[in-house]
Design a protein around this motif. Sequence first.
Motif, PDB file in Angstrom:
ATOM      1  N   UNK A 122       0.830  -1.213   0.000  1.00 35.65           N
ATOM      2  CA  UNK A 122       0.000   0.000   0.000  1.00 35.65           C
ATOM      3  C   UNK A 122       0.857   1.251   0.000  1.00 35.65           C
ATOM      4  N   UNK A 123       1.976   1.209   0.726  1.00 34.65           N
ATOM      5  CA  UNK A 123       2.881   2.357   0.725  1.00 34.65           C
ATOM      6  C   UNK A 123       3.573   2.496  -0.637  1.00 34.65           C
ATOM      7  N   UNK A 124       4.006   1.373  -1.196  1.00 38.51           N
ATOM      8  CA  UNK A 124       4.704   1.413  -2.486  1.00 38.51           C
ATOM      9  C   UNK A 124       3.799   1.962  -3.584  1.00 38.51           C
ATOM     10  N   UNK A 125       2.523   1.565  -3.557  1.00 38.84           N
ATOM     11  CA  UNK A 125       1.586   2.006  -4.596  1.00 38.84           C
ATOM     12  C   UNK A 125       0.813   3.276  -4.198  1.00 38.84           C
ATOM     13  N   UNK A 126       1.210   3.891  -3.083  1.00 41.48           N
ATOM     14  CA  UNK A 126       0.603   5.142  -2.629  1.00 41.48           C
ATOM     15  C   UNK A 126      -0.927   5.030  -2.605  1.00 41.48           C
ATOM     16  N   UNK A 127      -1.380   3.999  -1.898  1.00 36.34           N
ATOM     17  CA  UNK A 127      -2.812   3.676  -1.891  1.00 36.34           C
ATOM     18  C   UNK A 127      -3.433   4.001  -0.537  1.00 36.34           C
ATOM     19  N   UNK A 172       6.309   1.919 -12.737  1.00 35.64           N
ATOM     20  CA  UNK A 172       7.661   1.573 -12.282  1.00 35.64           C
ATOM     21  C   UNK A 172       7.585   0.661 -11.067  1.00 35.64           C
ATOM     22  N   UNK A 173       6.703   0.963 -10.121  1.00 37.82           N
ATOM     23  CA  UNK A 173       6.546   0.122  -8.933  1.00 37.82           C
ATOM     24  C   UNK A 173       6.065  -1.262  -9.326  1.00 37.82           C
ATOM     25  N   UNK A 174       5.153  -1.323 -10.292  1.00 38.51           N
ATOM     26  CA  UNK A 174       4.670  -2.622 -10.758  1.00 38.51           C
ATOM     27  C   UNK A 174       5.831  -3.452 -11.308  1.00 38.51           C
ATOM     28  N   UNK A 175       6.689  -2.837 -12.114  1.00 41.38           N
ATOM     29  CA  UNK A 175       7.822  -3.583 -12.680  1.00 41.38           C
ATOM     30  C   UNK A 175       8.739  -4.108 -11.576  1.00 41.38           C
ATOM     31  N   UNK A 176       8.933  -3.310 -10.535  1.00 42.01           N
ATOM     32  CA  UNK A 176       9.771  -3.777  -9.420  1.00 42.01           C
ATOM     33  C   UNK A 176       9.149  -4.981  -8.719  1.00 42.01           C
TER      34      UNK A 176
END
Length: 307
Positions: A122-127, A172-176
């Motif tokens: 949630x933090x990585x995807x700013x959700x 970019x986050x998805x690719x990581x």
Amino acid sequence: MAAVIHTQGLVKRYGKVRALDGLDLDVEAGQIHGFLGPNGAGKTTTIRVLLGLARATSGEATVFGADPWRDAVAIHRRVAYIPGDVSIWPNLSGGEAIDLLARLRGAKRHDRGYTAEKERLMEAFQFDPRKKGRAYSKGNRQKVALIAALAVPAELYLFDEPTSGLDPLMEVMFRREIARVKAAGATVLLSSHILSEVERLCDRVSIIRAGRIVESGTLADLRHLTRTEVSFEGTDASAAAVIAGAHDVVAEDGRVSFTLDSDQVAAALPELALLQVVGLRVNPPSLEELFLRHYGDDLAALEGNGR
């Protein structure tokens, strides 16, 4: 390597429409396999058959060696799926929807491992998980599905246009995250029409047209089918004309450019060195060029209709 996904001669008809027309596809364990084609080519139909949501008209389809129509429940325990257009419950918050979707895949709501992974994602995807589902944009609905799928480990991830609605930073986050699940040993089938996404992520690529695979292989395998562009500083096109295998030699804007069959590039480099060229650029063919080999006539038809 064993094929996690295998189809042979797969046919799916909807009335008179032949959505799949003898599809042959193999996805090996531990690979990120790009499944490339425009809307209507048969990508989503293939994934629906692999999930047991649609029954093949004829041909063979297996996932982990099992028939997805007969063994869907067992297969789903090992698979995470993200559709390209996500709908969520309007009166549940985003966090509640994530927990519900994750529990359907075996997660325990108060399990520390799951909770920590969910919070990290949630933090990585700013959700923001507090809003109700009806208030979410398409991109945020997509994040709900992504977080729920990635928070619970799976052996196989089936992604059908997973970055639809996401902004470039979230892509970019998805690719990581895809790199992370691959490193953990998972297999990924990534269905997309975004060429750059597939080119950056995938070990192998299959291009589908009108319900059948028309090209399949690694990017290195497929790039020999298109030409590499070579250029250097200069105004005399005859300087490149002596290079064996040079095609389409032109001189413009202070550069001489030409194309080579990709398997002839290595042989041409010593010749270029003898010419003492400066400002040498070698641009390998892109996935887009390969894609247009199969869909270029469709593009030409669309351009013709637009005139």
